[in-house]
Motif scaffolding. Structure first.
Motif, PDB file in Angstrom:
ATOM      1  N   ILE A 213      -3.744   1.488   4.623  1.00 61.64           N
ATOM      2  CA  ILE A 213      -4.699   0.438   4.268  1.00 61.64           C
ATOM      3  C   ILE A 213      -3.914  -0.710   3.654  1.00 61.64           C
ATOM      4  CG2 ILE A 213      -6.798  -0.117   2.984  1.00 61.64           C
ATOM      5  CD1 ILE A 213      -7.484   2.879   3.088  1.00 61.64           C
ATOM      6  N   GLU A 214      -3.446  -1.607   4.524  1.00 58.09           N
ATOM      7  CA  GLU A 214      -2.613  -2.733   4.132  1.00 58.09           C
ATOM      8  C   GLU A 214      -3.043  -3.948   4.945  1.00 58.09           C
ATOM      9  OE1 GLU A 214       1.296  -2.208   6.863  1.00 58.09           O
ATOM     10  OE2 GLU A 214       1.016  -0.631   5.368  1.00 58.09           O
ATOM     11  N   PRO A 215      -2.630  -5.157   4.545  1.00 56.29           N
ATOM     12  CA  PRO A 215      -3.112  -6.365   5.234  1.00 56.29           C
ATOM     13  C   PRO A 215      -2.919  -6.350   6.747  1.00 56.29           C
ATOM     14  CG  PRO A 215      -2.046  -6.982   3.183  1.00 56.29           C
ATOM     15  CD  PRO A 215      -1.838  -5.497   3.335  1.00 56.29           C
ATOM     16  N   ARG A 216      -1.753  -5.885   7.219  1.00 54.27           N
ATOM     17  CA  ARG A 216      -1.497  -5.898   8.666  1.00 54.27           C
ATOM     18  C   ARG A 216      -2.488  -5.026   9.430  1.00 54.27           C
ATOM     19  NH1 ARG A 216       1.476  -2.447  11.786  1.00 54.27           N
ATOM     20  NH2 ARG A 216       2.457  -1.491   9.961  1.00 54.27           N
ATOM     21  N   LYS A 217      -2.979  -3.958   8.784  1.00 52.23           N
ATOM     22  CA  LYS A 217      -3.917  -3.053   9.452  1.00 52.23           C
ATOM     23  C   LYS A 217      -5.316  -3.655   9.556  1.00 52.23           C
ATOM     24  CE  LYS A 217      -1.021   0.455   9.977  1.00 52.23           C
ATOM     25  NZ  LYS A 217      -0.641   1.029  11.283  1.00 52.23           N
ATOM     26  N   ASN A 218      -5.596  -4.683   8.721  1.00 52.72           N
ATOM     27  CA  ASN A 218      -6.754  -5.551   8.957  1.00 52.72           C
ATOM     28  C   ASN A 218      -8.103  -4.838   8.866  1.00 52.72           C
ATOM     29  OD1 ASN A 218      -7.763  -8.127   9.601  1.00 52.72           O
ATOM     30  ND2 ASN A 218      -7.823  -7.685  11.800  1.00 52.72           N
ATOM     31  N   PRO A 241      -4.010   4.689  -0.562  1.00 54.81           N
ATOM     32  CA  PRO A 241      -4.556   3.579  -1.349  1.00 54.81           C
ATOM     33  C   PRO A 241      -3.471   2.558  -1.689  1.00 54.81           C
ATOM     34  CG  PRO A 241      -4.277   5.525  -2.727  1.00 54.81           C
ATOM     35  CD  PRO A 241      -3.997   5.958  -1.314  1.00 54.81           C
ATOM     36  N   THR A 242      -3.847   1.292  -1.655  1.00 56.02           N
ATOM     37  CA  THR A 242      -2.938   0.189  -1.967  1.00 56.02           C
ATOM     38  C   THR A 242      -3.691  -0.869  -2.759  1.00 56.02           C
ATOM     39  OG1 THR A 242      -3.511  -0.993   0.062  1.00 56.02           O
ATOM     40  CG2 THR A 242      -1.663   0.563   0.194  1.00 56.02           C
ATOM     41  N   ASP A 243      -2.974  -1.885  -3.218  1.00 59.65           N
ATOM     42  CA  ASP A 243      -3.637  -3.014  -3.874  1.00 59.65           C
ATOM     43  C   ASP A 243      -4.617  -3.674  -2.912  1.00 59.65           C
ATOM     44  OD1 ASP A 243      -2.175  -2.554  -6.162  1.00 59.65           O
ATOM     45  OD2 ASP A 243      -0.649  -4.067  -5.724  1.00 59.65           O
ATOM     46  N   LYS A 247      -8.709  -4.469  -3.269  1.00 58.16           N
ATOM     47  CA  LYS A 247      -9.228  -5.829  -3.041  1.00 58.16           C
ATOM     48  C   LYS A 247     -10.368  -5.803  -2.023  1.00 58.16           C
ATOM     49  CE  LYS A 247      -7.757 -10.312  -1.163  1.00 58.16           C
ATOM     50  NZ  LYS A 247      -6.594 -11.071  -0.606  1.00 58.16           N
ATOM     51  N   ILE A 248     -10.158  -5.069  -0.936  1.00 57.51           N
ATOM     52  CA  ILE A 248     -11.163  -4.999   0.117  1.00 57.51           C
ATOM     53  C   ILE A 248     -12.438  -4.320  -0.379  1.00 57.51           C
ATOM     54  CG2 ILE A 248     -11.677  -3.901   2.327  1.00 57.51           C
ATOM     55  CD1 ILE A 248     -10.079  -6.422   2.611  1.00 57.51           C
ATOM     56  N   LEU A 249     -12.280  -3.281  -1.188  1.00 60.33           N
ATOM     57  CA  LEU A 249     -13.466  -2.605  -1.730  1.00 60.33           C
ATOM     58  C   LEU A 249     -14.279  -3.532  -2.623  1.00 60.33           C
ATOM     59  CD1 LEU A 249     -12.333   1.050  -2.546  1.00 60.33           C
ATOM     60  CD2 LEU A 249     -14.120   0.319  -0.964  1.00 60.33           C
ATOM     61  N   LYS A 250     -13.581  -4.372  -3.388  1.00 57.54           N
ATOM     62  CA  LYS A 250     -14.288  -5.346  -4.235  1.00 57.54           C
ATOM     63  C   LYS A 250     -15.078  -6.331  -3.368  1.00 57.54           C
ATOM     64  CE  LYS A 250     -11.311  -5.272  -8.345  1.00 57.54           C
ATOM     65  NZ  LYS A 250     -10.395  -6.070  -9.216  1.00 57.54           N
ATOM     66  N   GLN A 251     -14.472  -6.766  -2.258  1.00 56.10           N
ATOM     67  CA  GLN A 251     -15.173  -7.675  -1.353  1.00 56.10           C
ATOM     68  C   GLN A 251     -16.393  -6.999  -0.743  1.00 56.10           C
ATOM     69  OE1 GLN A 251     -12.318  -9.070   1.528  1.00 56.10           O
ATOM     70  NE2 GLN A 251     -11.144 -10.261   0.032  1.00 56.10           N
ATOM     71  N   ALA A 252     -16.240  -5.724  -0.377  1.00 55.68           N
ATOM     72  CA  ALA A 252     -17.370  -4.989   0.184  1.00 55.68           C
ATOM     73  C   ALA A 252     -18.492  -4.857  -0.834  1.00 55.68           C
ATOM     74  CB  ALA A 252     -16.904  -3.607   0.650  1.00 55.68           C
ATOM     75  N   GLN A 253     -18.103  -4.617  -2.077  1.00 53.60           N
ATOM     76  CA  GLN A 253     -19.090  -4.489  -3.141  1.00 53.60           C
ATOM     77  C   GLN A 253     -19.835  -5.796  -3.336  1.00 53.60           C
ATOM     78  OE1 GLN A 253     -17.395  -3.348  -6.905  1.00 53.60           O
ATOM     79  NE2 GLN A 253     -19.353  -2.647  -7.727  1.00 53.60           N
ATOM     80  N   GLY A 254     -19.087  -6.917  -3.271  1.00 53.82           N
ATOM     81  CA  GLY A 254     -19.713  -8.231  -3.440  1.00 53.82           C
ATOM     82  C   GLY A 254     -20.691  -8.558  -2.333  1.00 53.82           C
ATOM     83  N   ASN A 255     -20.480  -7.962  -1.157  1.00 59.69           N
ATOM     84  CA  ASN A 255     -21.369  -8.204  -0.018  1.00 59.69           C
ATOM     85  C   ASN A 255     -22.441  -7.124   0.130  1.00 59.69           C
ATOM     86  OD1 ASN A 255     -19.968 -10.547   0.791  1.00 59.69           O
ATOM     87  ND2 ASN A 255     -18.482  -9.340   1.945  1.00 59.69           N
TER      88      ASN A 255
END
Length: 377
Positions: A213-218, A241-243, A247-255
């Motif tokens: 789960i990293e940026p390149r994996k998108n 798990p990575t930073d 970050k992505i989980l926070k975005q999902a939570q916000g949406n």
């Protein structure tokens, strides 16, 4: 064991240390090569993980070899190992993960290197700049040392020729696809399904993604697509798990998507086998890959696949998987809808995809590698 069979040295660092990716490639290839008239010495800097090392079949023509010198492990693997290869009478050495020890050519021992990808050159933005320079130096050093290169996809072969320049010739590159371990073909019991669903709180239909789960994996693209899908559909992403994952989980939570997104870590093979068999579809939204073994694993388990264009994923998934641009959330959502149970043509595409991936059968891949060894020797 046939004492006259060629003695092959194998770089086994990833075999004993890496649970997925390069480690899976090495373990599958060695197990399949062991069926041929070869003696295989697996050179590893240490014993690594017992659970990974034990995946190598117990055969008389396979032996693990560890350093006996007091060199640092990294020095032994990059230079010191050459003396051990000479001592043991190795006739050909195979670097399984894009590296060869310095001095292998000068020693007179034939060598082969498998190069999986050159993403650090194609997309350096995903890497630390210092690491890019180190990887670039290792790549150029390796292609100077080797007698032959195995590229695991047409995409990787093109990158080797482009970034290798005058140091490499197309005649010295063989395209030999990765083989895929059959470990996810086992049937799963109702008890195992209930146990995994309960452990991870998976009560709804879900689409599956497997990979770091990293940026390149998108994986963010799949989450954006999820927002356009029916609310009863969930996303399960299996990976370290990575930073970026936080970050992505926070975005999902916000949406408002957090209840529908499940990031699972530390999943073992038995649990992953259940997830492959319980998912409705598989998504692999990576921006760039050297190949994409999880796509083949998913198809083998009877899943339709949605992946991204721009690298080698069309080679892995074949013409009956669905592909979208790495930034096209609406396109991915539409493709996923076409892969959900009950969608028109779903079963036919799955069957044609299963026929397509027969070309990645392990014995066929190992046979090509065996023939290459014979040619070089």
């Amino acid at each position: 064991m046939n004492s006259s069979a060629p003695l092959i040295g194998i770089d086994a660092k990833r075999i004993v240390r890496n649970g997925t990716g390069l480690g899976s490639y090495g373990r599958t290839l060695v197990n399949d090569l062991a069926q041929y008239s070869l003696r295989l010495n697996l050179y590893a800097p240490d014993k690594g993980r017992d659970d990974l090392r034990s995946q190598i079949v117990d055969r008389e023509n396979i032996a693990f070899v560890y350093p006996t010198s007091r060199h640092f492990k990294s020095y032994w693997r990059s230079r010191g190992i050459v003396a051990d290869l000479i001592r043991d009478g190795i006739q050909l050495y195979h670097g399984l993960s894009g590296e060869l020890p310095i001095g292998i050519r000068r020693s007179g021992i034939k060598s082969v290197v498998t190069i999986h990808d050159l993403i650090f050159l194609r997309h350096p933005e995903f890497y630390n700049p210092i690491d890019v320079q180190i990887y670039k130096w290792k790549f150029h050093q390796t292609i100077k040392e080797t007698d032959h290169i195995i590229a695991i996809s047409e995409c990787t072969k093109r990158d080797i020729l482009e970034y290798g320049g005058d140091l490499v010739s197309e005649d010295n590159i063989s395209l030999i696809y990765q083989s895929c371990s059959p470990r996810f073909l086992n049937d799963v019991s109702l008890n195992a399904i209930e146990k995994v669903r309960h452990q991870y709180g998976l009560t709804a239909p879900f689409i599956l993604s497997v990979g770091s789960i990293e940026p390149r994996k998108n994986i963010g693209l799949a989450i954006r697509a999820l927002s356009l899908l029916p609310e009863h559909i969930h996303l399960v992403a299996v990976g370290k798990p990575t930073d970026y994952s936080h970050k992505i989980l926070k975005q999902a939570q916000g949406n408002g998507l957090n209840p529908r997104v499940h990031f699972l870590h530390g999943v073992n093979d038995a649990q992953l086998n259940v997830l492959y068999h319980e998912a409705e579809a598989f998504v692999y939204p990576s921006v760039y890959e050297g190949f994409g073994i999880p796509i083949i694993e998913a198809i083998r388990c009877g899943l339709p696949v949605v992946a991204c264009t721009g690298s080698c994923l069309e080679e892995a998934g074949g013409p009956d998987s669905l592909y979208v641009a790495p930034d096209d959330a609406e396109g991915m959502a539409d493709a996923i809808r076409r892969c959900l149970k009950g969608a028109d043509g779903r079963q036919e595409r799955i069957q044609r995809s299963m026929d397509y991936i027969k070309r990645f059968d392990g014995k066929d891949v190992a046979g090509q590698v065996f023939q290459l060894y014979q040619q070089l020797l």
